[in-house]
Design an enzyme around this catalytic site. Structure first.
Site, PDB file in Angstrom:
ATOM      1  N   GLU A 105      76.105 -32.129  14.245  1.00 53.18           N
ATOM      2  CA  GLU A 105      75.525 -30.819  13.643  1.00 53.18           C
ATOM      3  C   GLU A 105      76.292 -29.672  14.135  1.00 53.18           C
ATOM      4  OE1 GLU A 105      72.782 -30.170  12.442  1.00 53.18           O
ATOM      5  OE2 GLU A 105      71.565 -32.188  12.099  1.00 53.18           O
ATOM      6  N   HIS A 179      76.057 -34.206   4.906  1.00 49.38           N
ATOM      7  CA  HIS A 179      74.662 -34.624   4.489  1.00 49.38           C
ATOM      8  C   HIS A 179      74.423 -34.356   3.080  1.00 49.38           C
ATOM      9  CE1 HIS A 179      70.525 -34.785   6.493  1.00 49.38           C
ATOM     10  NE2 HIS A 179      70.841 -35.944   6.013  1.00 49.38           N
ATOM     11  N   ASP A 189      73.391 -29.171   3.455  1.00 40.29           N
ATOM     12  CA  ASP A 189      74.251 -29.079   4.658  1.00 40.29           C
ATOM     13  C   ASP A 189      75.486 -30.095   4.435  1.00 40.29           C
ATOM     14  OD1 ASP A 189      72.098 -30.877   5.371  1.00 40.29           O
ATOM     15  OD2 ASP A 189      73.069 -31.168   7.278  1.00 40.29           O
TER      16      ASP A 189
HETATM   17 ZN   LIG Z   1      71.939 -32.553   7.885  1.00 42.58          ZN
END
Ligand SMILES: [Zn+2]
Length: 280
Positions: A105, A179, A189
């Site tokens: 992330e 993603h 994203d």
């Molecule tokens: Zn994601």
């Protein structure tokens, strides 16, 4: 940054990076993960996202790490365990990517909202570091004209490059996906502000910051440069053993490359099988 992974823990110069552990894990990977999935948090600081993964209210999401805007990294899940970052997802015949991938992330607001003389994040704050772009799958609001996306600072981008290089020392990482590649209808994203082509070059193809980003053909009989990622694609050229190429992207075990002429200038682009390319 000198990242090394020991027992599934990310170390920077021999010290573990900050750990904010999430209980949301699926236990040990069934097989060593070969894919990295890149996300943005759609949020503020990395710590705020890591704290959310660790909170009692959150029982269904996590990621292995969160990378902050200044490049610092917080680890949330041991790299030897499955994290819950991908959701319903598929990639080239694999479904449920959590079991096959490391989830990274990146602290970033993603798509911004237009407002009085600028672009604003979901918290209503003006964001100055903006990339104007349209998402290739369409923007989250359904529009297909350029909108503002928060830019990824260089320190953050380079930290993710260094992290993936460290992962490659331990795990058979052959692919990096967004993603938005594995769940294209649901997710946007890391989005158009993240230069995935350059990232793959740096993280998969690069040697180090100072060295050239060059792969060398290692095949006594030469290596076919093809027009696509598979033996069913036409041969464009036979690359001699020892030829130098610049990696551009990946697709399964195939690598998109640009050939370099004798003077080191980019020449033709095509695909070669990764088995015959020495990238390190
Ligand atoms: Zn994601």
């Amino acid at each position: 940054m000198a990242y090394v992974i020991k027992n599934g823990i990310l170390n920077d110069n021999s010290n573990p990076v900050r750990q904010i552990r999430s209980r949301n894990t699926g236990g040990a990977f069934p097989a060593p993960p070969g894919i990295v999935v890149i996300h943005f948090t759609a949020g503020g600081s990395a710590a705020s996202s890591a704290n959310w993964f660790a909170s009692r209210e959150n029982t269904n999401s996590s990621a292995h790490v969160v990378v902050d805007r200044d490049g610092s990294i917080i680890q949330c899940v041991n790299f030897n365990e499955v994290a819950w970052h991908a959701g319903k997802s598929s990639w080239r015949g694999l479904a449920g990517l959590n079991k096959h991938s490391i989830g990274i992330e990146i602290a970033n607001w993603g798509a911004l909202r237009g407002g009085a003389n600028g672009w604003y994040n979901a918290a209503g704050q003006k964001v100055d570091n903006v990339v104007m772009a349209v998402h290739r799958n369409g923007n989250p609001d359904g529009s297909r004209t350029p909108i503002g996306w928060e830019a990824y600072p260089a320190a953050q981008f380079e930290a993710v490059v260094a992290l993936v290089r460290a992962l490659r020392e331990v795990y058979p990482i052959a692919e990096i996906v967004g993603h938005d590649d594995i769940a294209p209808v649901r997710k946007s994203d890391p989005g158009p502000a993240f230069d995935m082509v350059r990232f793959r070059q740096r993280a998969l193809g690069g040697r180090d910051q100072n060295g050239a980003n060059v792969g060398v053909v290692r095949s006594p009989g030469g290596l076919n440069l093809r027009s696509g990622p598979g033996t069913n694609f036409a041969v464009v050229q036979l690359l001699a053993d020892g030829s130098k190429v610049m990696p551009m992207g990946v697709n399964g075990s195939w690598i998109e490359v640009t050939t370099l002429d004798a003077a080191g200038k980019p020449s033709k682009t095509g695909w070669v099988h990764s088995h015959y390319l020495d990238l390190d």
